[in-house]
Design an enzyme around this catalytic site. Structure first.
Site, short mmCIF file in Angstrom:
data_model
loop_
_atom_site.label_atom_id
_atom_site.label_comp_id
_atom_site.label_asym_id
_atom_site.label_seq_id
_atom_site.Cartn_x
_atom_site.Cartn_y
_atom_site.Cartn_z
N LYS A 164 -73.73 103.60 -97.96
CA LYS A 164 -74.99 103.44 -97.23
C LYS A 164 -75.63 102.10 -97.60
O LYS A 164 -75.53 101.65 -98.75
CB LYS A 164 -75.96 104.56 -97.59
N ASP A 193 -73.17 101.62 -93.53
CA ASP A 193 -73.92 102.48 -92.61
C ASP A 193 -75.41 102.35 -92.91
O ASP A 193 -75.88 102.75 -93.98
CB ASP A 193 -73.46 103.94 -92.82
N GLU A 219 -72.34 100.52 -89.14
CA GLU A 219 -72.68 101.76 -88.42
C GLU A 219 -74.19 101.90 -88.25
O GLU A 219 -74.95 101.64 -89.19
CB GLU A 219 -72.12 102.93 -89.23
N GLU A 245 -73.04 109.40 -83.81
CA GLU A 245 -73.56 110.65 -84.37
C GLU A 245 -74.95 110.99 -83.86
O GLU A 245 -75.36 112.14 -83.90
CB GLU A 245 -73.57 110.59 -85.90
N ASP A 268 -69.00 113.46 -82.76
CA ASP A 268 -69.45 114.59 -83.57
C ASP A 268 -69.68 115.74 -82.60
O ASP A 268 -70.67 115.75 -81.86
CB ASP A 268 -70.74 114.25 -84.32
N HIS A 295 -67.76 111.72 -87.01
CA HIS A 295 -68.86 111.93 -87.94
C HIS A 295 -68.84 113.39 -88.36
O HIS A 295 -68.82 114.29 -87.50
CB HIS A 295 -70.20 111.61 -87.28
MG LIG Z 1 -73.56 107.60 -90.23
#
Ligand SMILES: [Mg+2]
Length: 359
Positions: A164, A193, A219, A245, A268, A295
């Site tokens: 992240k 992400d 992302e 997602e 997803d 995802h």
């Molecule tokens: Mg993500």
């Protein structure tokens, strides 16, 4: 004919974690569905990251189940349309997409049981191994904790890892991504992400700086409503933009594809509104020759990504439901395969879930 639909609701504790868009996370909500027809039971589920699950369950119990009970179970496309139309006024995405998804997944599972085929075959795919990457929800972790998590992913043989980004002080993002790159070397794919935490201006500037670490993709840099912003990022940044997602219908994906606003399409089947719309989205990706990934939903996505002509990675998520499944997903040499049993192959271990049952 569909005779009975029952739901259950669980609050699953998570190791405290978080990301730039959704804040602190400590609970996953799980809504399970059992759909009985002609002596068979199809199983489905929806999840949330801590809020909204009770509303999803209420939509299923009060609004969607009455639309399905008494209907023939076989034509899943038509039943999905019936649910989508039934919630159109309060729907076209959001919680409605999650509620429809739980039932749609159960309908596909049931169809697999009836036809004696695994989901991958119903989806028109050929079962094959898909590379998986280790995915952390690690924004609050101190750097040494982050690196230990990545070491764990490497030890399990994943050819890619995701971290992240979106810390308040961007220099910390730079330092953390560089440290992870030093740890994994050039032979491992490194995804980043931002969970929609940046403005467009920040994404242009910060994405440019993080490009020095050669990320495999960037992302969800900005809010999903800003399709032109994503298109600009896709044009101006060197790494592919990954998204999916937070999109809740094929129409939303359609716009992204038409405006060339994404480089990796992530499915997803829960947040996208079910397996039915996810298969439409994968068909669009195939038409546009877009690489695909997933995802969460590790077990379902192992089937569905086989319907993609270019499935680059399955996300093996830090919150994976494995510990609550009768048969956790097997990872071999950093790859996963769809299960062979009829249907989705996904069955929850009710004993493991029982302590977390809630109203
Ligand atoms: Mg993500």
């Amino acid at each position: 004919m569909i005779e009975r639909i029952s739901t259950a609701y669980y609050r699953l504790p998570l190791e405290p974690s978080g990301d730039a868009g959704h804040g602190s996370l400590d609970t996953e909500e799980l809504v399970t569905v059992e759909l009985a027809a002609e002596g068979l039971v199809g199983h489905g589920y929806a999840y949330t990251i801590g809020r909204g699950g009770r509303a999803v369950r209420a939509l299923i119990d009060h609004d969607l189940a009455p639309l399905l009970v008494g209907q023939e179970a076989g034509d899943v496309d038509a039943l999905w349309e019936r649910m989508w139309r039934g919630l159109l006024y309060v729907g076209r995405g959001g919680l409605a997409a999650f509620a429809i998804a739980a039932l749609d997944i159960a309908l596909w599972d049931l169809r697999g049981l009836r036809e004696g085929k695994p989901l991958v075959a119903l989806a028109g795919g050929t079962a094959r191994p898909i590379p998986a990457y280790g995915s952390g929800v690690d924004l609050p972790k101190p750097l040494d904790g982050l690196l230990r998590q990545v070491e764990g992913f490497l030890a399990r043989g994943y050819p890619g890892v995701k971290v992240k980004i979106g810390r308040e002080d961007f220099e910390e993002d730079v330092e953390r991504v560089a440290a992870v790159r030093r740890l994994v070397g050039d032979g491992i794919d490194l995804m980043i992400d931002a969970n929609m935490g940046w403005s467009l201006g920040q994404a242009l500037e910060r994405g440019g700086r993080l490009a020095e670490q050669n990320p495999y993709w960037l992302e969800e840099p900005i809010i999903p409503e800003d399709v032109p912003g994503h298109a600009r990022l896709a044009r101006e940044l060197p790494m592919p933009i990954a998204i999916g997602e937070s999109l809740h219908s094929p129409r939303e994906f359609e716009r992204y594809i038409a405006e060339r606003a994404l480089g990796v399409l992530q499915i997803d089947p829960v947040t996208n509104g079910g397996i039915t719309p996810t298969l439409r989205v994968l068909e669009m990706a195939n038409q546009a020759s877009l690489p695909t990934s997933s995802h969460y939903t590790d077990e379902l996505s192992a089937h569905l990504l086989c319907a993609s002509t270019n499935p680059i990675y399955l996300e093996k998520h830090a919150f994976a439901l494995d510990r609550y499944l009768e048969r956790p997903q097997v990872v071999t040499d950093g790859k996963v395969r769809p299960t062979d049993d009829p249907g989705t192959g996904l069955r929850f271990d009710r004993e493991a879930l029982r302590p977390y049952a809630a109203d």
